[in-house]
Design an enzyme around this catalytic site. Structure first.
Site, PDB file in Angstrom:
ATOM      1  N   GLU A   1      46.136 -21.119 -24.466  1.00 58.76           N
ATOM      2  CA  GLU A   1      46.924 -20.063 -23.794  1.00 58.76           C
ATOM      3  C   GLU A   1      46.712 -20.161 -22.284  1.00 58.76           C
ATOM      4  O   GLU A   1      46.441 -19.170 -21.615  1.00 58.76           O
ATOM      5  CB  GLU A   1      46.482 -18.686 -24.303  1.00 58.76           C
ATOM      6  CG  GLU A   1      46.552 -18.549 -25.820  1.00 58.76           C
ATOM      7  CD  GLU A   1      46.158 -17.166 -26.329  1.00 58.76           C
ATOM      8  OE1 GLU A   1      45.126 -16.648 -25.855  1.00 58.76           O
ATOM      9  OE2 GLU A   1      46.875 -16.609 -27.161  1.00 58.76           O
TER      10      GLU A   1
ATOM     11  N   CYS B   1      47.172  -7.821 -28.551  1.00 55.77           N
ATOM     12  CA  CYS B   1      46.901  -7.529 -27.145  1.00 55.77           C
ATOM     13  C   CYS B   1      48.150  -7.099 -26.399  1.00 55.77           C
ATOM     14  O   CYS B   1      48.100  -6.206 -25.562  1.00 55.77           O
ATOM     15  CB  CYS B   1      46.245  -8.721 -26.463  1.00 55.77           C
ATOM     16  SG  CYS B   1      47.144 -10.249 -26.630  1.00 55.77           S
TER      17      CYS B   1
END
Lengths: 667, 667
Positions: free
Chosen positions: A334, A430
């Protein structure tokens, strides 16, 4: 400079009030159900379950009168999210190791929501939840349900992956928000006690843990706690975390010896932070760290740290940011990829990373009112952050690609991180709560202020006040953003106070604006802001910026965008979708002298400016026979089919079902 | 139909003789050093070491007079290649579980090389190596050094991953080649004994192992052993392997229960083979299986199996093949991706998969002389297979992308499987020896024959003979391929024999050719072949095919290639390289009416046709200020710089250092 007080800034904006209402009405209640595992079709959270389980264990210990002892340690891993289970035991931990943070993000959004308007039922729910959370805290202040339940002997033994300090950061941020909204101290005291406990354990002194968070956020949270309480120890702890990162040997090597000899870009621990000039590693971690670094530079005046922040900001926006304000080009880790490597179809561009970029930009603005920070903040906000949430507030993007062919995302494993439609909820949740806390706290990003000056960074319809030399100046703004660039600001009560108002000139205007001021005078233009002063008791300011569709080209080093353009209008990036234009979007080409017609569309539930232009669909004419099967043929010419191309704002894509989408258009 | 006998086909071709000499002089000797771990800078092989270690254990057992007992089992994993070590113990196994196959591929190439010309030193080396290998075989016929050394109790317990049957396949193929070259039976008998042992263990009967190879190749190897020996049991074993694959429940689930419920595309075991219509999974495994299926269809006349082979062949060439003949579009699982998903920059296109496609096409040709199979064989051979080896025969590509930006391959983890220059040797050394065995056996692919007819599939300068009705017909071919399409064939001694000669009309000619025949008459044109008959005692055939540069376009469903063309000339696919054209190749655009000039270049060490054309480099003109940092600016127009574009054959790319390369050009 300090950000505007959310409580003191009432947003009544045609565009943003709608988004805030959506978060209040849809996201916050839905997330509460998620935290309690009451949404059958969503992945299990176990967040409130874990707090209750930890509270139960705590109570047992208190009754026994013993010091808390680690009952057992059964590591269940954190990479795999557990399935929802009927047989969940009341004293077991389930879910990700960072599951506690789901509640903290939720309570933060709740706090902001309550600051913008009362909601006794929500507040009552929050109070009860806080009771459960606080009951889980150990007498020494420790609060992380994973280790409380599974065994304290291993606590702080895996700083790299186990997110105890990440949870501390979110706890602090949530507690501050709820305290500021309600004045209730319970969660704040719990956060302080946990922070105090951590401060007692961590440091460079003999016998202390010389580590720092594997996932940053505690840094900026502790500075916020210092800003609120004035307690130096929180500032010191944050500074310690920032100063230690990247020192040799890398602390994480102690926990994970296999890291030895490998530069730790992922956690931004490859070199000391003051030497960092290129944004690297996990993008969310990175911008959370840089936000903390900017806080520290602001509070301490540390020039080397400020210089690093400026370099890192430039590294992002000059070499590693999508035109949508998205960052983190690769799903592998990521992470940021190398400079200019910004593929559109395999993009990661996580919603949370764009949110973190807003945090970073806002913190840079607190140091210096330079419109380059506000430009990026606005860009990320209007495009990638908003793209993260569906129009109905019920589904979310984690990943925000710029070029999507749905079948490929589903069947080509290289793209399975890319979803062609927004998803209900994520195990690793998230992004949705992060969107919620950002949108509810939007008031903070509109203005910053110093002693005399109110800086206007975002043009959002709102009312605020500012105290200047004993006078309370009221500022009222009407804004046509993002549909048009017409802004009216009324300033009252400023006469003789020395009050100054700074108005941002967005970068996309190329410095052009029309300004009409009554009751104040223009003082100067500096770093992208117009400064007004010498206010009469009542002043009226009309400022307007042309929003015209523009073709934008990326630096030629962005190989993916060669011979392609994107279309922007004001702060909004546009895209083409299959539903409007047919699929195979890569066959579409526009002329370099293309002109766009604006159309106001109601199909998304409110007024949205869409764009139309003449374009061509280029279909190669291929002659038979094809020499090696049917796949390749001799190109003889192409059919150029005239089409009417329709573009919609990027943030609205995939709200009308699954279809192709592309931001870039062949030219 | 049977393929031509390599020993009976002498290649003396300006183009291919050079490649064969390279393999003889460079690759085979170098590989022998590798097998013996004598190249310090290469990754360790331990191949011959393992055979020696297994031989030592064998000898000890024989001395003790005991039946062989498994001394121990210490599983070391197979995914991680061990570093070269000074402390290697003489009785330990090192390397990949399939390390034995490195020798088998080497001996296969050695056999082919010896068939094309004697080399007493090489043969002596090979004989000594064979002694070592055969000494490792257990008395019962088993031969896989990993389990002989580490413990026979686990043999055949992991058919999916542990490659014992894969090694059997390569052993058989190597043994046949060496036997055919030298008449020496030692390795062949060893292969037969191992095959007999496997045949005694595997089957559907109670108490037998009802499995099949995790990595196919044994199937086609066993059919070749049957072709050689006429022993039905080898055919039966191969048929058993093919028939069992894909049956429910998947055999591999017994070994790996986590596979349950997941369709096993990777091993082509998702459905029974006769029902398979789409090429899926690991590309090399797939084409090796399909080759074995084609062998079986040929030998048994099984119509359902033949139908599956035809469907699978079409699935590849019509939906999943790069224009270079490369297959396997994704590095994830080294697999086929979905139809039309053929990205150029993240391509896998493994050299071995192209080689396997040649195998498959050649086996389809044995069933039916249809030029569509030979077209694909030629395409893969001249482009992806040759691309696999450097001009000096000393470095190799495993992965053959169609679009390369070197920095991205090195720093973007999504592309780290792509190497911008050929590599010395690989730990998992499948491609280099596979190239060696294919190029040395080229003679097999030029012709096939049935009772009366000699089918010419590849135009390669060569001499061969064919026995027809008691007469020995000699055929001598001169070919200008790939530089020009002029072919001269002399046929002698055919008068009255009923001899027929079939000449392939390459697909890239669009069916056009010039034919001038003396001493024979043209009979018919069928399935892409011209049939000649009624030969005089001496006949001369001139056939020529125009090789002209052509723009080729992919099916519009290949999104990656929309608005792009590739250039081919005859069987050769061209590419542009940075060294000739400057980097940022994606800025280059050619006109749809472009014309090419041919230039004969000597810079690659022999005559190569390169192409020149007028083109444009399109550089966007971007106006300042740039609204969100330096990365994006308003596009105002573009500068169109006239350039002279140079194209070289794709297979020659990266022979002049590291630089950008692209097969596709914007149009």
């Amino acid at each position: 400079m300090i950000p505007a007080d959310i409580k003191n800034t009432e947003i009544r904006d045609e565009f943003w009030s709608r988004k805030q209402a959506l978060v209040r009405k849809e996201v916050i209640p839905y997330q509460w159900e998620i935290l309690n595992d009451r949404i059958p079709e969503a992945e299990a959270s176990y967040c409130m379950h874990n707090f209750k389980a930890a509270g139960l264990l705590n109570e047992k210990m208190r009754k026994k009168g013993d010091a808390f002892e680690a009952p057992r340690f059964t590591y269940r891993g954190f990479a795999v999210f557990p399935e929802k289970r009927e047989d969940a035991k009341e004293d077991e931990f389930y879910g990700f190791v960072f599951q506690d943070s789901d509640f903290y993000k939720w309570i933060e959004a709740v706090g902001y929501a309550l600051m913008t308007g009362p909601d006794p039922v929500l507040e009552e729910t929050a109070d009860r939840a806080i009771d459960i959370v606080c009951a889980a805290q150990l007498p020494n202040g420790y609060l992380d349900t994973y280790y409380i339940i599974n065994g304290m002997d291993k606590s702080f033994s895996d700083l790299r992956d186990h997110h105890e300090l990440y949870c501390l950061g979110h706890l602090i941020e949530g507690a501050i928000s709820y305290y500021q909204a309600t004045g209730k101290e319970k969660l704040l005291k719990t956060a302080e006690r946990y922070a105090d406990y951590v401060a007692s354990l961590f440091g460079t002194e003999e016998g202390k843990i010389n580590g720092y968070p594997g996932h940053e956020i505690a840094e900026m949270a502790l500075f916020a706690l210092y800003d609120l309480t004035g307690e130096e120890r929180y500032k010191n702890l944050a500074e310690y975390f920032i100063n230690e990162r990247g020192k040799e040997p890398n602390y994480f090597e102690k926990e994970h010896p296999d890291m030895k000899g490998k530069p730790d870009y992922y956690h931004q621990a490859h070199i000391p932070v003051r030497e960092q000039t290129e944004a690297v590693g996990h993008a969310v971690r990175a911008v959370y760290l840089y936000s903390g670094m900017a806080d520290m530079a602001r509070l301490t005046g540390d020039a080397a740290l400020l210089n690093a922040c400026e370099k890192l900001f430039d590294s992002i926006v000059n070499t590693k940011m999508y035109i949508t304000g998205g960052i983190g080009a690769t799903h592998l880790g990521e992470s940021f990829s190398l400079p200019y490597d910004l593929p559109n179809d395999t993009a990661y561009s996580e919603t949370c990373a764009a949110i973190g970029l807003v945090f970073f930009a806002e913190r840079m603005l607190r140091i210096k009112a330079d419109s380059k920070y506000a430009d990026v903040m606005e860009l990320a906000l209007f495009n990638t952050v908003l793209s993260g949430m569906a129009l109905d507030g019920k589904s979310f993007f984690y990943v925000n690609p710029l070029d999507v062919i749905p079948e490929n995302c589903k069947k080509d494993e290289r793209k399975t991180h890319v979803k062609p439609v927004r998803q209900k909820w994520f195990g690793c949740a998230c992004c949705p709560p992060n969107i919620a806390r950002l949108i509810t706290s939007l008031g903070r990003y509109i203005y910053t202020e110093d002693e005399n000056t109110l800086y206007t960074h975002l043009y959002v319809g709102s009312d605020t006040t500012k105290a200047v030399n004993g006078k309370l100046v009221s500022v009222s703004m009407e804004s046509g953003f993002p549909n048009n660039g017409n802004v009216k600001i009324a300033v009252n009560g400023a006469k003789g106070s020395g009050f100054r108002l700074a108005l941002r000139i967005p970068g996309w205007t190329n410095g052009k604006y029309r300004l009409d001021v009554t009751g104040a005078s223009e003082k100067e233009e500096k770093d992208g802001y117009i400064y007004l002063g010498e206010f009469s008791e009542s002043a009226a300011i009309d400022i307007s910026f042309d929003m015209i569709p523009r073709l934008m080209a990326a630096d030629s080093r962005v190989a993916e965008d060669n011979l392609k353009v994107a279309v922007t209008r004001g702060p909004i990036v546009y895209c083409m979708e299959g539903v409007d234009n047919g699929d195979k979007l890569r066959q579409i080409r526009i002329d370099k002298n293309v002109s766009f017609t604006e159309e106001m569309s109601g199909e998304f539930g409110y007024d949205v400016v869409t764009l139309k232009a003449d374009a061509k669909r280029i279909i190669p004419s291929v002659s038979a026979p094809r020499p090696f099967g049917e796949l390749y043929g001799e190109f003889s010419s192409f059919e150029e089919k005239e089409i009417s191309l329709r573009l919609i704002p990027y943030y609205l894509w995939a709200n009308r079902g699954e279809n192709e989408m592309s931001v870039y258009i062949n030219i």
